[in-house]
Design an enzyme around this catalytic site. Structure first.
Site, PDB file in Angstrom:
ATOM      1  N   ASP A 169     -31.816 -34.139   5.846  1.00  0.00           N
ATOM      2  CA  ASP A 169     -31.579 -35.086   6.844  1.00  0.00           C
ATOM      3  C   ASP A 169     -32.005 -36.662   6.566  1.00  0.00           C
ATOM      4  O   ASP A 169     -31.650 -37.515   7.151  1.00  0.00           O
ATOM      5  CB  ASP A 169     -32.454 -34.993   8.154  1.00  0.00           C
ATOM      6  CG  ASP A 169     -32.110 -33.302   8.722  1.00  0.00           C
ATOM      7  OD1 ASP A 169     -31.067 -32.732   8.413  1.00  0.00           O
ATOM      8  OD2 ASP A 169     -32.957 -32.669   9.554  1.00  0.00           O
ATOM      9  N   GLU A 217     -24.889 -34.129  14.576  1.00  0.00           N
ATOM     10  CA  GLU A 217     -24.819 -33.138  15.467  1.00  0.00           C
ATOM     11  C   GLU A 217     -26.012 -33.611  16.933  1.00  0.00           C
ATOM     12  O   GLU A 217     -25.991 -33.180  17.711  1.00  0.00           O
ATOM     13  CB  GLU A 217     -25.880 -31.925  14.805  1.00  0.00           C
ATOM     14  CG  GLU A 217     -26.968 -32.156  14.003  1.00  0.00           C
ATOM     15  CD  GLU A 217     -27.975 -31.176  13.539  1.00  0.00           C
ATOM     16  OE1 GLU A 217     -27.370 -30.057  13.480  1.00  0.00           O
ATOM     17  OE2 GLU A 217     -28.725 -31.440  12.905  1.00  0.00           O
ATOM     18  N   GLU A 234     -40.380 -33.115   8.041  1.00  0.00           N
ATOM     19  CA  GLU A 234     -41.381 -33.622   8.991  1.00  0.00           C
ATOM     20  C   GLU A 234     -42.275 -32.445   9.360  1.00  0.00           C
ATOM     21  O   GLU A 234     -43.274 -32.662   9.677  1.00  0.00           O
ATOM     22  CB  GLU A 234     -40.274 -33.897  10.116  1.00  0.00           C
ATOM     23  CG  GLU A 234     -40.774 -34.528  11.332  1.00  0.00           C
ATOM     24  CD  GLU A 234     -39.700 -34.417  12.431  1.00  0.00           C
ATOM     25  OE1 GLU A 234     -38.571 -34.113  12.130  1.00  0.00           O
ATOM     26  OE2 GLU A 234     -40.012 -34.677  13.506  1.00  0.00           O
TER      27      GLU A 234
HETATM   28  O1  F6P Z   1     -33.527 -30.159   8.908  1.00  0.00           O
HETATM   29  C1  F6P Z   1     -32.383 -29.499   8.195  1.00  0.00           C
HETATM   30  C2  F6P Z   1     -31.436 -28.939   9.201  1.00  0.00           C
HETATM   31  O2  F6P Z   1     -30.383 -28.605   8.635  1.00  0.00           O
HETATM   32  C3  F6P Z   1     -31.075 -30.045  10.472  1.00  0.00           C
HETATM   33  O3  F6P Z   1     -29.950 -30.929  10.077  1.00  0.00           O
HETATM   34  C4  F6P Z   1     -30.491 -29.097  11.406  1.00  0.00           C
HETATM   35  O4  F6P Z   1     -30.480 -29.477  12.756  1.00  0.00           O
HETATM   36  C5  F6P Z   1     -31.278 -27.990  11.187  1.00  0.00           C
HETATM   37  O5  F6P Z   1     -31.915 -28.099   9.766  1.00  0.00           O
HETATM   38  C6  F6P Z   1     -30.904 -26.609  11.360  1.00  0.00           C
HETATM   39  O6  F6P Z   1     -31.886 -25.578  11.329  1.00  0.00           O
HETATM   40  P1  F6P Z   1     -31.594 -23.959  11.295  1.00  0.00           P
HETATM   41  O7  F6P Z   1     -31.262 -24.091   9.959  1.00  0.00           O
HETATM   42  O8  F6P Z   1     -33.050 -23.529  11.480  1.00  0.00           O
HETATM   43  O9  F6P Z   1     -30.674 -23.798  12.400  1.00  0.00           O
END
Ligand code: F6P
Length: 345
Positions: free
Chosen positions: A130, A225, A106
């Site tokens: 996701d 989450e 996204e």
């Molecule tokens: O978009 C993928 C993702 O793993 C989400 O599921 C999660 O909220 C986010 O990225 C976590 O991001 P980061 O690795 O930057 O903490």
């Protein structure tokens, strides 16, 4: 068309299958089209700061089954950088690039779309564990994350049963409940909580008590989450925001652990799967999907079909407008979730 020069980047959270796309793009670009490929390091940051390397068949050998991305990734938003678009334009000009292939979710593709509107040639390839991008039936990375989460639930099941415990499993997915719903279904979870539908902690405890009443003294609760309690039913805390304005999620599992134990008196423990879901080798499905999306992306770039994203529609790979893919986040429809309610508790 001869001598096309294309830049490649991987942005946002990494996911299994990124390297399979890179390999497919380079293989077909070099061998079939005679194109030249440049890889930018760390997503949009590498384009802004012009950190790049030539990609060749040799430099991309052996990467198909490897997780992560050989190019590195970041959550850099070009719009947050002063003169971001001008910097991107300058980098493209310096390397005499015809355009870019951006592999992302996204945020990365949202940035790609903004740049497209400002005259930069871009093609998108949809990735994310996701599975929340519009205009494609599935993103690569999702299948691998789903398998990892399902394996974890299977393992937690046996220990939950032995210790007569309630085990809460927190999975990723940001504001979409695809990983939670599908891993919960595949793993036979007793309660599945997704961001699309605020939950009532009393109902959650009710389902667990009902199982106890039926002689099942353990339960598995899968929580996304991004899941939120119905207003006023439980206290929650919010995390820091990234460059795209998304809060850092995580922690609902532990909050549920406390609430369930306090309210039911049953011993409850939480497991947060976290980045384990993004790591390691991609499933065969993700390798094939990523490869197909990569092959279509290099064809589109070679043909100058800028502004498109490669997408899975049923069994076919098609080109769709990038604008369509980033118009809104694809979330679990309420009716889809409700269909499985009969399996809970
Ligand atoms: O978009 C993928 C993702 O793993 C989400 O599921 C999660 O909220 C986010 O990225 C976590 O991001 P980061 O690795 O930057 O903490």
């Amino acid at each position: 068309m001869a001598d096309v020069r294309i830049g490649l980047l991987t942005g946002g959270g990494d996911c299994p299958g990124l390297n399979a796309v890179i390999r497919a793009v380079v293989r077909k670009g070099v061998d079939a089209h005679g194109d030249q490929l440049i890889g930018f390091r760390n997503g949009w940051r590498g384009v802004l700061d012009d950190v790049a390397e030539e990609l060749s068949i040799e430099s991309t050998r052996g990467i198909l089954p490897r997780g992560g991305t050989i190019l590195g990734s970041s959550r850099t938003n070009p719009r947050k950088r002063e003169n971001g678009t001008a910097l991107v334009r300058a980098t493209l000009a310096r390397h005499e690039l015809d355009g870019l292939i951006a592999i992302g979710g996204e945020d990365t593709l949202g940035a790609a779309h903004q740049l497209l509107l400002e005259g930069i040639n871009v093609i998108g390839v949809p990735k994310t564990i996701d599975n929340d991008l519009g205009a494609t039936d599935q993103t690569f990375g999702f299948d691998t994350a789903l398998q990892i989460a399902t394996d974890a639930i299977d393992r937690l099941h046996t220990t939950a049963e032995s210790h007569h415990r309630i085990l809460v499993v927190e999975v990723m997915g940001r504001s979409a409940g695809w990983i939670a719903l599908h891993s919960g279904l595949a793993g036979g979870a007793d309660v599945i909580l997704i961001p699309e539908i605020p939950f009532d902690i009393d109902e959650v405890c009710g389902l667990i008590r009902r199982r106890h009443g039926r002689g099942r003294y353990f339960s598995i609760v899968v929580v996304a989450e991004g899941a939120m309690p119905r207003q006023g039913t439980m206290r929650v805390t919010a995390g820091q925001e990234d460059e795209f304005g998304h809060p850092r999620l995580g922690g609902i599992g532990q909050q549920l652990e406390r609430e369930i134990e306090q309210r039911t008196g049953f011993e409850t423990r939480a497991t947060v799967l976290g980045h384990v879901q993004r790591g390691g080798t991609p499933t065969a499905f993700d390798r094939v999907l990523a490869t197909r999306l990569g092959l279509a992306a290099i064809d589109a770039a070679h043909d100058g079909s800028w502004g498109a994203m490669t997408a899975l529609h049923a069994t076919e790979i098609q080109l769709v407008p990038l604008a369509e893919a980033v118009a809104e986040v694809r979330r679990v429809p309420v009716g889809e979730y409700e269909r499985y309610g009969v399996l809970f508790g």
